[in-house]
Design an enzyme around this catalytic site. Structure first.
Site, PDB file in Angstrom:
ATOM      1  CD  GLU A 110      -2.601  -0.800   2.743  1.00 29.79           C
ATOM      2  OE1 GLU A 110      -3.207  -1.777   3.143  1.00 29.79           O
ATOM      3  OE2 GLU A 110      -2.514   0.268   3.389  1.00 29.79           O
ATOM      4  CB  CYS A 123       2.408   7.327   3.523  1.00 32.55           C
ATOM      5  SG  CYS A 123       2.599   6.026   4.745  1.00 32.55           S
ATOM      6  CB  CYS A 130       5.394  -5.807   9.391  1.00 29.14           C
ATOM      7  SG  CYS A 130       6.438  -5.093  10.674  1.00 29.14           S
ATOM      8  CB  CYS A 134       2.317  -3.685  16.405  1.00 25.04           C
ATOM      9  SG  CYS A 134       4.054  -3.234  16.338  1.00 25.04           S
ATOM     10  CB  CYS A 137      -0.201  -2.896  13.125  1.00 25.40           C
ATOM     11  SG  CYS A 137       0.384  -2.597  11.455  1.00 25.40           S
ATOM     12  CG  HIS A 234       2.017   3.181  19.536  1.00 25.74           C
ATOM     13  ND1 HIS A 234       1.660   4.405  19.001  1.00 25.74           N
ATOM     14  CD2 HIS A 234       2.446   2.447  18.472  1.00 25.74           C
ATOM     15  CE1 HIS A 234       1.854   4.390  17.696  1.00 25.74           C
ATOM     16  NE2 HIS A 234       2.339   3.225  17.351  1.00 25.74           N
TER      17      HIS A 234
HETATM   18  N1  SAH Z   1       6.777  -0.128  11.164  1.00 29.23           N
HETATM   19  C1  SAH Z   1       6.944   1.233  11.392  1.00 29.23           C
HETATM   20  C2  SAH Z   1       6.356   2.100  10.305  1.00 29.23           C
HETATM   21  C3  SAH Z   1       5.053   1.682   9.715  1.00 29.23           C
HETATM   22  S1  SAH Z   1       3.645   1.730  10.759  1.00 29.23           S
HETATM   23  C4  SAH Z   1       6.382   1.631  12.737  1.00 29.23           C
HETATM   24  O1  SAH Z   1       5.717   0.819  13.356  1.00 29.23           O
HETATM   25  O2  SAH Z   1       6.665   2.730  13.162  1.00 29.23           O
HETATM   26  C5  SAH Z   1       3.206   3.451  10.713  1.00 29.23           C
HETATM   27  C6  SAH Z   1       2.509   3.949  11.956  1.00 29.23           C
HETATM   28  O3  SAH Z   1       1.145   3.503  11.998  1.00 29.23           O
HETATM   29  C7  SAH Z   1       3.145   3.466  13.257  1.00 29.23           C
HETATM   30  O4  SAH Z   1       3.244   4.530  14.171  1.00 29.23           O
HETATM   31  C8  SAH Z   1       2.162   2.432  13.709  1.00 29.23           C
HETATM   32  O5  SAH Z   1       2.289   2.176  15.075  1.00 29.23           O
HETATM   33  C9  SAH Z   1       0.846   3.067  13.300  1.00 29.23           C
HETATM   34  N2  SAH Z   1      -0.295   2.153  13.273  1.00 29.23           N
HETATM   35  C10 SAH Z   1      -0.360   0.911  12.802  1.00 29.23           C
HETATM   36  N3  SAH Z   1      -1.603   0.412  12.951  1.00 29.23           N
HETATM   37  C11 SAH Z   1      -2.349   1.381  13.519  1.00 29.23           C
HETATM   38  C12 SAH Z   1      -3.713   1.480  13.937  1.00 29.23           C
HETATM   39  N4  SAH Z   1      -4.562   0.464  13.789  1.00 29.23           N
HETATM   40  N5  SAH Z   1      -4.124   2.648  14.475  1.00 29.23           N
HETATM   41  C13 SAH Z   1      -3.271   3.698  14.623  1.00 29.23           C
HETATM   42  N6  SAH Z   1      -1.980   3.653  14.252  1.00 29.23           N
HETATM   43  C14 SAH Z   1      -1.519   2.516  13.717  1.00 29.23           C
HETATM   44 FE1  SF4 Z   2       5.075  -3.565  11.692  1.00 27.36          FE
HETATM   45 FE2  SF4 Z   2       4.213  -2.797  14.067  1.00 27.36          FE
HETATM   46 FE3  SF4 Z   2       4.848  -0.961  12.220  1.00 27.36          FE
HETATM   47 FE4  SF4 Z   2       2.671  -2.510  11.933  1.00 27.36          FE
HETATM   48  S1  SF4 Z   2       3.031  -0.969  13.522  1.00 27.36           S
HETATM   49  S2  SF4 Z   2       4.156  -2.021  10.380  1.00 27.36           S
HETATM   50  S3  SF4 Z   2       3.385  -4.464  12.826  1.00 27.36           S
HETATM   51  S4  SF4 Z   2       6.214  -2.431  13.214  1.00 27.36           S
END
Ligand code: SAH
Ligand code: SF4
Length: 368
Positions: A110, A123, A130, A134, A137, A234
């Site tokens: 995406e 973006c 990944c 998390c 996510c 977070h």
């Molecule tokens: N992997 C990296 C970058 C990609 S994720 C990271 O985790 O930082 C980009 C951002 O989206 C991160 O801050 C992640 O924590 C956030 N994110 C992912 N899923 C989310 C959700 N369901 N609601 C809000 N933020 C989310």
């Molecule tokens: Fe990967 Fe976590 Fe970033 Fe989602 S929020 S892309 S699982 S590191």
């Protein structure tokens, strides 16, 4: 005005092999020059070729100032990375465009194009899937499939530019994937995207977001780049962070913030902390206080993001009042905090959700 010169540590990546061919659009000018010399061609061809590759051409045929014979030779042994749009969603509210792209091997990623007052931001994804897992996510639901090449990261920008006839001024590495888990390709991407013979996006206009891969933050500090480092924190303590982010079991908050302090000492850059507010988990007054306490001594900014609900989990975002109260609490404790504006709310899908939806649609169609 003083001109600042930043030297990106030389990264002589010759390019990987994709589908049996050389991944030429991941190569920097030095590597392209070597290739041109190896092919017995005059050196000036290298800059011509590099400029074409960085402009987002889809094939060697488009390189009109390169002799046909050389184009054919390159075509036999080299591959130009492209992304194929499978889905494109345009927000009726603010024009945000979300793309689902297919890669050469059928994998999906995406990308999002956003318009701000200061210009266009893309973006980009850095991996297919990944492995950080998390809990909130969608990108981490099925683990990591593969790393993206630098050229596949670039192609997400050049496609959006061509498709919308615009110039991208800002890039955020915040799509699918963990950029520091794909370290070498992410560095190569940063070098290419900021090259003055290429897209020439200033490193100051690029953000790299990490879930807290401490080894990667330390390595990144060695490059001393003027990018913005974004940390997906977070949570204000290990109890909460351990519940939602498995990476915290390897590098806890103390270790992460220590790495941030050291990173800041080297780069003197302000650090961004991402904080997705999840109702009943990390949104209390006590959490705000603890967070402010933990961030003391770090020159930073906190980005509050209302957690985006994902079908596979039960996390909810707090109501607007609670989000504002959290921000006010942080500000009253001297922490700079803003609530992130939601762009493309009508095509709302956070990191990884659109890819998943598209994959399900394709699988259903295959089944029929
Ligand atoms: N992997 C990296 C970058 C990609 S994720 C990271 O985790 O930082 C980009 C951002 O989206 C991160 O801050 C992640 O924590 C956030 N994110 C992912 N899923 C989310 C959700 N369901 N609601 C809000 N933020 C989310
Ligand atoms: Fe990967 Fe976590 Fe970033 Fe989602 S929020 S892309 S699982 S590191």
């Amino acid at each position: 005005m003083e001109q600042m010169v930043f030297i990106v540590r030389s990264c002589k990546k010759a390019g990987d092999i994709i589908s049996g061919k050389l991944d030429i659009s991941s190569m920097n000018l030095e590597a392209v020059t070597q290739l041109i010399i190896d092919l017995g061609q005059p050196k000036f061809r290298a800059l011509q070729l590099f400029k074409w590759l960085q402009s987002g051409v889809q094939s060697f045929d488009e390189m009109t100032n390169i002799p046909v014979a050389l184009r054919e030779r390159l075509n036999e042994s080299c591959y130009i990375a492209t992304v194929k749009p499978l889905r494109k969603y345009i927000s009726q509210i603010d024009g945000t465009v979300k793309y689902v792209y297919e890669l050469y091997d059928g994998e999906l990623i995406e990308s999002v194009l956003m318009k701000y007052e200061h210009g266009y931001t893309v973006c980009i994804s850095t991996q297919v899937g990944c492995r950080m897992g998390c809990k909130f996510c969608a990108s981490g639901l099925y683990g990591l499939t593969r790393n993206l090449t630098a050229s596949e990261m670039l192609a997400q920008i050049t496609y959006a530019q061509r498709d919308n006839n615009i110039r991208i001024s800002n890039v955020v590495m915040m799509g699918m994937g963990e950029p520091l888990d794909n370290f070498d390709n992410s560095i190569q991407f940063l070098k290419l995207v900021s090259d003055e013979n290429g897209l020439n996006v200033g490193l100051r206009h690029i953000s790299l977001s990490t879930s807290g891969v401490v080894s990667g933050i330390r390595k990144l500090a060695e490059y001393n780049l003027p990018i913005t480092l974004s940390i997906s924190l977070h949570a204000p303590n290990d109890d909460i962070r351990n519940q939602t982010m498995p990476v915290n079991k390897k590098w806890n908050i103390d270790a992460l913030l220590q790495a941030c302090r050291e990173y800041q000492k080297v780069t003197t850059r302000r650090i961004s902390f991402e904080y997705a507010l999840i109702e009943g988990i990390n949104d209390s007054d006590a959490c705000a206080k603890e967070l402010a306490q933990r961030l003391k001594g770090i020159m930073c900014h906190v980005n509050l993001i209302p957690a985006n609900p994902v079908k596979e989990n039960t996390f909810k975002k707090p109501d607007r009042k609670a989000i504002i109260a959290f921000q006010k609490k942080l500000e009253s404790l001297g922490v700079n905090a803003t609530i992130r504006r939601t762009l493309g709310a009508d095509i709302d899908a956070s990191c990884g959700q659109l890819k998943k939806k598209t994959k399900e649609e394709i699988d259903d169609a295959d089944f029929c």
